[in-house]
Design an enzyme around this catalytic site. Sequence first.
Site, PDB file in Angstrom:
ATOM      1  N   HIS A   1      -5.512   7.009 -21.338  1.00  0.00           N
ATOM      2  CA  HIS A   1      -5.355   7.801 -20.147  1.00  0.00           C
ATOM      3  C   HIS A   1      -3.958   8.534 -20.142  1.00  0.00           C
ATOM      4  O   HIS A   1      -2.742   7.833 -20.479  1.00  0.00           O
ATOM      5  CB  HIS A   1      -5.317   7.189 -18.811  1.00  0.00           C
ATOM      6  CG  HIS A   1      -4.911   7.890 -17.537  1.00  0.00           C
ATOM      7  ND1 HIS A   1      -5.504   8.970 -17.155  1.00  0.00           N
ATOM      8  CD2 HIS A   1      -3.948   7.385 -16.645  1.00  0.00           C
ATOM      9  CE1 HIS A   1      -4.661   9.384 -16.328  1.00  0.00           C
ATOM     10  NE2 HIS A   1      -4.140   8.504 -15.694  1.00  0.00           N
TER      11      HIS A   1
ATOM     12  N   ASN B   1      -1.506  14.664 -15.212  1.00  0.00           N
ATOM     13  CA  ASN B   1      -2.298  13.485 -14.854  1.00  0.00           C
ATOM     14  C   ASN B   1      -3.612  13.958 -14.391  1.00  0.00           C
ATOM     15  O   ASN B   1      -3.511  14.382 -13.084  1.00  0.00           O
ATOM     16  CB  ASN B   1      -1.580  12.511 -14.327  1.00  0.00           C
ATOM     17  CG  ASN B   1      -2.409  11.348 -14.011  1.00  0.00           C
ATOM     18  OD1 ASN B   1      -3.675  11.274 -14.091  1.00  0.00           O
ATOM     19  ND2 ASN B   1      -1.976  10.296 -13.334  1.00  0.00           N
TER      20      ASN B   1
ATOM     21  N   CYS C   1      -7.993   6.629 -12.391  1.00  0.00           N
ATOM     22  CA  CYS C   1      -7.559   7.033 -13.632  1.00  0.00           C
ATOM     23  C   CYS C   1      -8.512   6.357 -14.956  1.00  0.00           C
ATOM     24  O   CYS C   1      -8.716   6.378 -15.813  1.00  0.00           O
ATOM     25  CB  CYS C   1      -6.401   6.773 -13.999  1.00  0.00           C
ATOM     26  SG  CYS C   1      -5.106   7.695 -12.899  1.00  0.00           S
TER      27      CYS C   1
HETATM   28  N1  ACO Z   1      12.443  15.811  -9.863  1.00  0.00           N
HETATM   29  C1  ACO Z   1      13.762  15.403  -9.950  1.00  0.00           C
HETATM   30  N2  ACO Z   1      13.983  14.148  -9.414  1.00  0.00           N
HETATM   31  C2  ACO Z   1      12.940  13.347  -9.290  1.00  0.00           C
HETATM   32  C3  ACO Z   1      11.594  13.682  -9.200  1.00  0.00           C
HETATM   33  C4  ACO Z   1      11.486  15.024  -9.679  1.00  0.00           C
HETATM   34  N3  ACO Z   1      10.086  15.447  -9.723  1.00  0.00           N
HETATM   35  N4  ACO Z   1      10.905  12.747  -8.648  1.00  0.00           N
HETATM   36  C5  ACO Z   1      11.725  11.689  -8.731  1.00  0.00           C
HETATM   37  N5  ACO Z   1      12.832  11.983  -8.721  1.00  0.00           N
HETATM   38  C6  ACO Z   1      14.015  11.223  -8.414  1.00  0.00           C
HETATM   39  C7  ACO Z   1      13.769  10.035  -7.627  1.00  0.00           C
HETATM   40  O1  ACO Z   1      14.235  10.433  -6.116  1.00  0.00           O
HETATM   41  C8  ACO Z   1      15.076   9.158  -8.289  1.00  0.00           C
HETATM   42  O2  ACO Z   1      16.254   9.335  -7.599  1.00  0.00           O
HETATM   43  P1  ACO Z   1      17.266   8.364  -7.108  1.00  0.00           P
HETATM   44  O3  ACO Z   1      17.444   7.732  -8.699  1.00  0.00           O
HETATM   45  O4  ACO Z   1      18.329   9.107  -6.678  1.00  0.00           O
HETATM   46  O5  ACO Z   1      16.553   7.577  -6.207  1.00  0.00           O
HETATM   47  C9  ACO Z   1      15.116   9.308  -9.647  1.00  0.00           C
HETATM   48  O6  ACO Z   1      14.249  10.545 -10.055  1.00  0.00           O
HETATM   49  C10 ACO Z   1      14.219   8.308 -10.388  1.00  0.00           C
HETATM   50  O7  ACO Z   1      13.076   8.058  -9.927  1.00  0.00           O
HETATM   51  P2  ACO Z   1      11.949   7.107 -10.568  1.00  0.00           P
HETATM   52  O8  ACO Z   1      10.626   7.049  -9.634  1.00  0.00           O
HETATM   53  O9  ACO Z   1      12.631   5.829 -11.119  1.00  0.00           O
HETATM   54  O10 ACO Z   1      11.543   8.035 -11.931  1.00  0.00           O
HETATM   55  P3  ACO Z   1      11.046   7.659 -13.266  1.00  0.00           P
HETATM   56  O11 ACO Z   1      11.649   7.724 -14.448  1.00  0.00           O
HETATM   57  O12 ACO Z   1      10.050   6.119 -12.991  1.00  0.00           O
HETATM   58  O13 ACO Z   1       9.463   8.474 -13.248  1.00  0.00           O
HETATM   59  C11 ACO Z   1       7.385   8.703 -12.733  1.00  0.00           C
HETATM   60  C12 ACO Z   1       8.836   8.750 -12.356  1.00  0.00           C
HETATM   61  C13 ACO Z   1       7.376   9.981 -13.766  1.00  0.00           C
HETATM   62  C14 ACO Z   1       6.134   8.906 -11.539  1.00  0.00           C
HETATM   63  C15 ACO Z   1       6.883   7.566 -13.206  1.00  0.00           C
HETATM   64  O14 ACO Z   1       7.373   6.315 -12.461  1.00  0.00           O
HETATM   65  C16 ACO Z   1       5.582   7.133 -13.803  1.00  0.00           C
HETATM   66  O15 ACO Z   1       5.177   7.876 -14.621  1.00  0.00           O
HETATM   67  N6  ACO Z   1       4.870   6.238 -13.085  1.00  0.00           N
HETATM   68  C17 ACO Z   1       3.497   5.895 -13.563  1.00  0.00           C
HETATM   69  C18 ACO Z   1       2.556   6.934 -12.982  1.00  0.00           C
HETATM   70  C19 ACO Z   1       1.205   6.261 -13.408  1.00  0.00           C
HETATM   71  O16 ACO Z   1       0.937   5.635 -14.350  1.00  0.00           O
HETATM   72  N7  ACO Z   1       0.135   6.506 -12.457  1.00  0.00           N
HETATM   73  C20 ACO Z   1      -1.142   5.722 -12.861  1.00  0.00           C
HETATM   74  C21 ACO Z   1      -2.105   6.533 -12.598  1.00  0.00           C
HETATM   75  S1  ACO Z   1      -2.290   7.456 -11.208  1.00  0.00           S
HETATM   76  C22 ACO Z   1      -3.716   7.276 -10.566  1.00  0.00           C
HETATM   77  O17 ACO Z   1      -4.478   6.351 -10.742  1.00  0.00           O
HETATM   78  C23 ACO Z   1      -4.384   8.362  -9.497  1.00  0.00           C
END
Ligand code: ACO
Length: 330
Positions: A257, A287, A116
């Site tokens: 980003h 993203n 990214c």
């Molecule tokens: N739909 C419903 N529930 C989901 C989904 C979905 N699509 N995905 C995960 N969940 C569930 C999980 O299983 C978890 O359930 P549990 O509590 O029963 O275990 C719950 O939702 C919470 O999961 P988290 O991963 O803690 O959710 P979070 O609020 O952190 O959101 C996300 C996830 C959106 C991925 C977030 O963590 C995020 O944006 N992270 C950063 C991503 C990023 O910056 N990436 C960098 C760039 S990528 C690159 O370089 C290629």
Amino acid sequence: MDIVTPVIIRGTGSFVPEQTLTNDHFASYLDTSDEWIVQRTGIRKRHKAGPGESTSTIAAEACRRAVTDAGMDLQDIDLLILCTATPDMPIPSTSCILKHQLGIEEAASFDISAACSGLVYGMVVAGQMLTTGLFKNALVCGAEVLTRYCDPEDRSTCILFGDGAGAVVMSKSPDPERGFLYNNLGADGSKWDFIWMPAGGTREPISQKVVDERLHYIRMRGRDVYKIAVTKMQRMVDDALAACGLEPNELSMAIMHQSNLRIIESVRTRLKLPPEKVAVNIDEYGNTSAASIGLALDAARKDGRVKEGDLILLMAFGAGVTWGTIIARM
Ligand code: ACO
């Protein structure tokens, strides 16, 4: 405020494939919902490359548009940098395939893999290579086809990523008041396994076992990435402004980003900037990794939010983990 890298962005261009995937598409076969995706990420839809499209083909369209926007000819380009984590194939570099598609005859070309943070890495590298005088006109493109790296059965990643390309044309600045005031690049390799694709490289080449175990798809420790992305990006913006002696309200536009609307909002709140000064395209594109800043910058230039003389902040954080910041006087 000194110009530390006397280069300007002369043109921008972007492209996304026609096909789109809505949140309801994922909700139709996975345990997820439009509500969850919008609330947690800000994403409403993303674009997906169709048959015959790949990273090089969508990059080519963005590049052509950027060169036209700069009022230049493709043959004026002597440095072509493609920033991507999703190359057409492992060998050769996709930049060479892109160069061939564009019909550019004389130019050095190479890929940058910084996920990214790719486009910011590419622009800083190009800035240095133009400043030394080794090259005259650089075409730097961030392009990704991440939908082909995502496991359609993994709800924690497949809902996040989209395909697209954003390109910039850069040259030495004709005006001592215009250029980059600040460049910063960094990486922390101890976190390489926060976002990774376990197989398909030399460590674990493609095999039936790899495919059976779905190791050829992206994996992400989302919560861990989220936590360090928020903390790091807030620190990055503070460092950049302090180094330039700038107040946030002197920025015309902050283009970060687009990985999560909540991360963008946390930085915006810290900067106390009004929403119109902070680019958001994650709702429409998801993203798009190395493409996201290029897509947002092009949109902001085309609709007049970024003009010549404006002060802009570009800031990225991604897999590696890598990060990069530029403050530029346009
Ligand atoms: N739909 C419903 N529930 C989901 C989904 C979905 N699509 N995905 C995960 N969940 C569930 C999980 O299983 C978890 O359930 P549990 O509590 O029963 O275990 C719950 O939702 C919470 O999961 P988290 O991963 O803690 O959710 P979070 O609020 O952190 O959101 C996300 C996830 C959106 C991925 C977030 O963590 C995020 O944006 N992270 C950063 C991503 C990023 O910056 N990436 C960098 C760039 S990528 C690159 O370089 C290629």
